[in-house]
Scaffold this active site. Structure first.
Site, PDB file in Angstrom:
ATOM      1  N   ILE A 329      -7.473  53.379 -13.130  1.00 36.88           N
ATOM      2  CA  ILE A 329      -6.786  54.536 -12.555  1.00 36.88           C
ATOM      3  C   ILE A 329      -6.331  54.165 -11.152  1.00 36.88           C
ATOM      4  O   ILE A 329      -6.875  53.251 -10.515  1.00 36.88           O
ATOM      5  CB  ILE A 329      -7.643  55.822 -12.531  1.00 36.88           C
ATOM      6  CG1 ILE A 329      -9.006  55.571 -11.902  1.00 36.88           C
ATOM      7  CG2 ILE A 329      -7.778  56.400 -13.919  1.00 36.88           C
ATOM      8  CD1 ILE A 329      -9.842  56.828 -11.754  1.00 36.88           C
ATOM      9  N   GLU A 330      -5.322  54.872 -10.673  1.00 38.06           N
ATOM     10  CA  GLU A 330      -4.662  54.486  -9.437  1.00 38.06           C
ATOM     11  C   GLU A 330      -5.548  54.590  -8.203  1.00 38.06           C
ATOM     12  O   GLU A 330      -5.247  53.999  -7.157  1.00 38.06           O
ATOM     13  CB  GLU A 330      -3.389  55.311  -9.224  1.00 38.06           C
ATOM     14  CG  GLU A 330      -3.593  56.813  -9.166  1.00 38.06           C
ATOM     15  CD  GLU A 330      -3.423  57.477 -10.537  1.00 38.06           C
ATOM     16  OE1 GLU A 330      -2.908  58.602 -10.565  1.00 38.06           O
ATOM     17  OE2 GLU A 330      -3.803  56.870 -11.560  1.00 38.06           O
ATOM     18  N   HIS A 331      -6.647  55.305  -8.312  1.00 44.66           N
ATOM     19  CA  HIS A 331      -7.554  55.438  -7.174  1.00 44.66           C
ATOM     20  C   HIS A 331      -8.232  54.111  -6.834  1.00 44.66           C
ATOM     21  O   HIS A 331      -8.876  53.982  -5.797  1.00 44.66           O
ATOM     22  CB  HIS A 331      -8.612  56.494  -7.484  1.00 44.66           C
ATOM     23  CG  HIS A 331      -8.040  57.833  -7.814  1.00 44.66           C
ATOM     24  ND1 HIS A 331      -7.325  58.076  -8.971  1.00 44.66           N
ATOM     25  CD2 HIS A 331      -8.072  59.014  -7.138  1.00 44.66           C
ATOM     26  CE1 HIS A 331      -6.934  59.338  -8.992  1.00 44.66           C
ATOM     27  NE2 HIS A 331      -7.359  59.924  -7.893  1.00 44.66           N
ATOM     28  N   GLY A 332      -8.083  53.113  -7.727  1.00 40.33           N
ATOM     29  CA  GLY A 332      -8.654  51.794  -7.485  1.00 40.33           C
ATOM     30  C   GLY A 332      -9.796  51.428  -8.399  1.00 40.33           C
ATOM     31  O   GLY A 332     -10.406  50.374  -8.254  1.00 40.33           O
TER      32      GLY A 332
END
Length: 527
Positions: A329-332
């Site tokens: 996910i883009e949050h890392g």
């Protein structure tokens, strides 16, 4: 050296009129400096200062009520917001609608990476991300209302190729959230559920001659942190605010499975407990998720978006197939069991946590095999809108960075909205009442994903709903699959704002997708 620990009230007083303030956080309280945000709000309500702030943030921050970005949603406190995602702050959305602030959006990855470029003293961010979308100056340049008149981005050509240059700006204050600080001011993220763009915020403010203010839960003695545990060095930090009550999320005081700290038997037990959670009641959401799961392949690097796509992630976990794809996910975050709803962005027992700008680097370079994303509406050209709906500023979050760069994109969502009544669970789908909000429209309100650009890039693009499946072709959107029990003319074509191409042979989705009990049908299961 003089101690950097001060009160929240003292920290709020460091923000001056007209400052540009960089914020971080995610929905549900993820890495949100709540105490600092509230201190700024209380100061403004008490003294009418600071005034005229510019806020920049990459992801959605808040609870749709009074926390997060909502703390700043007061007329006079803010004059301009450049936000990646606005939906968690209805009050800020209203200020934008009423033209009381200048409202802009940027892709979340672009926002985080731009802060990193500012931190390095470079001339902005040059990238292909955003071409052909609302962030392209030829399509609005991220402006979301009439008050937004500045040019934040320009179209350029380098070596015969098109790019966008997102312009740099100065950061006067960065409000950062972390886990702990030692007496010298070294900062650790050890107990956080993500890293987000904390380091980029701090570096941007430091390089701009601004202030870095960090909220932490723990105050540690000098030397308590190992060098590799320090994510922001003391040399970058101006002030630290201690909040012993700082929580992992708004509702979760602390959970080591969310910060990735469990190992061995404790981790295995937490995984087993999470896997044993009951499935959500069957609905068309699960039917779409089951159909989307058929697009997964062994070893694929996958991103799941919010909404129906997080039901796909949940389905993969319930089927015991988490280890068969590389989930991101883009949050890392990599791996783990994704949480959904207000806790989207959290993962239990993640396998890795990177800084968000680095994760977006991976995406921008084509690292994703498959992206499963939601949609607000799409049109005959295959354009998708998630950033402006019903006149409200929503913002793309990481949607543009992800959708534009994955080799294959699968948009998942319900066919219509508001008032829809369906009957399913027995292997069939019956439409009892059509929705009053059309989502397959003649022309999207705003282009957050460009169908024509996707064709140029050679992407595979699907649009999956509970009633019918569509794909993008050079001749436009093509309908190729129907749900069992659905009438093509009455339930699909008559309810669309455009006439799609029809595949030479229409397929019928498997009845198993529409039964109350999951039968495990999908590519990963080999069925």
């Amino acid at each position: 050296m003089k101690s950097k620990f001060i009160s929240a009230e003292q920290a709020a007083a460091l923000i001056r009129d007209h400052d540009t303030v960089a914020l971080m956080g995610g929905g549900g309280g993820l890495m949100e400096a709540t105490t600092l945000f509230q201190a700024v709000e209380q100061r403004f309500l008490s003294t009418a200062q600071p005034r005229g702030l510019t806020l920049v943030h990459a992801l959605g921050i808040g609870d749709k009520q009074d926390r997060g970005l909502n703390c700043f949603a007061h007329e006079g406190l803010v004059r301009k917001v450049v936000g990646g995602h606005w939906v968690w702050s209805p009050r800020m959305q209203q200020l934008a609608r009423e033209e009381k602030i200048a409202a802009y959006i940027l892709p979340a990855g672009v926002s985080s990476q731009l802060l990193r470029e500012i931190g390095g003293g470079r001339p902005g961010l040059i990238t292909h991300v955003g071409l052909g979308t609302v962030c392209d100056p030829r399509h609005g340049g991220g402006r979301m209302n009439a008050s937004a008149t500045e040019a934040l981005v320009e179209h350029i050509t380098l070596d015969g190729r098109e790019y966008l240059r997102y312009k740099p700006y100065g950061v006067n204050v960065a409000l950062v959230r972390a886990s702990a600080a030692d007496e010298d001011g070294n900062i650790s993220f050890e107990h956080e559920a993500a890293n987000l763009d904390a380091t980029a915020l701090a570096l941007a403010a430091r390089s701009s001659g601004g202030r870095v203010i960090v909220q932490v839960r723990e105050r540690l003695p000098r030397g308590a942190l190992k060098a590799r545990e320090v994510r922001i060095p003391a040399a970058w930090v101006d002030a630290i605010v201690l909040d012993p009550g700082q929580r992992t999320s708004y509702d979760i005081p602390f959970d080591p499975s969310l910060s990735g700290e469990l190992t061995g038997a404790a981790r295995a037990a937490a995984d087993a407990e999470a896997a044993a959670q009951p499935a959500e009641p069957f609905s068309e959401r699960q039917a779409i998720a089951r159909r989307a799961a058929c697009e997964l392949v062994e070893g694929a690097v996958v991103n799941y978006g919010v909404g129906v796509p997080d039901a796909v992630a949940k389905l993969v976990a319930q089927r015991g197939e988490l280890d068969r794809v590389y989930q991101t996910i883009e949050h890392g975050t990599y791996g783990g069991q994704l949480l959904d709803g207000t806790l989207f962005g959290y993962a239990r027992n993640a396998s890795a946590m990177l800084d968000a700008p680095t994760q977006f680097d991976f995406y921008a370079a084509g690292g994703l095999d498959l992206a499963l994303l939601g949609f607000g509406e799409f049109d005959a050209l295959g354009n998708v809108n998630v950033s402006r709906l019903g006149g409200l500023t929503v913002g793309p979050g990481g949607f543009i960075d992800i959708a534009q760069n994955a080799r294959k994109v699968v948009f998942c969502g319900t066919f219509a909205a508001k008032g829809v009544q369906l009957s399913t669970g027995d292997g069939q789908l019956r439409v009892l009442r059509q929705g009053t909000v059309q989502k397959l429209v003649p022309r999207v309100e705003q282009i957050t994903f460009s169908g024509p650009q996707a064709l140029q890039r050679g992407q595979q693009v699907l649009y999956l709903t509970e009633r019918a499946s569509f794909r993008l072709t050079p001749a436009g959107v093509e309908l190729f699959e129907l749900a069992p029990g659905v009438d093509l003319q009455r339930d699909v074509l008559a309810c669309m704002g455009f006439t799609p191409r029809l595949a030479a042979s229409l397929s019928v989705m498997p009845a198993a997708h529409f039964r109350a009990v999951d039968e495990g049908l999908g590519a990963l299961s080999g069925r």
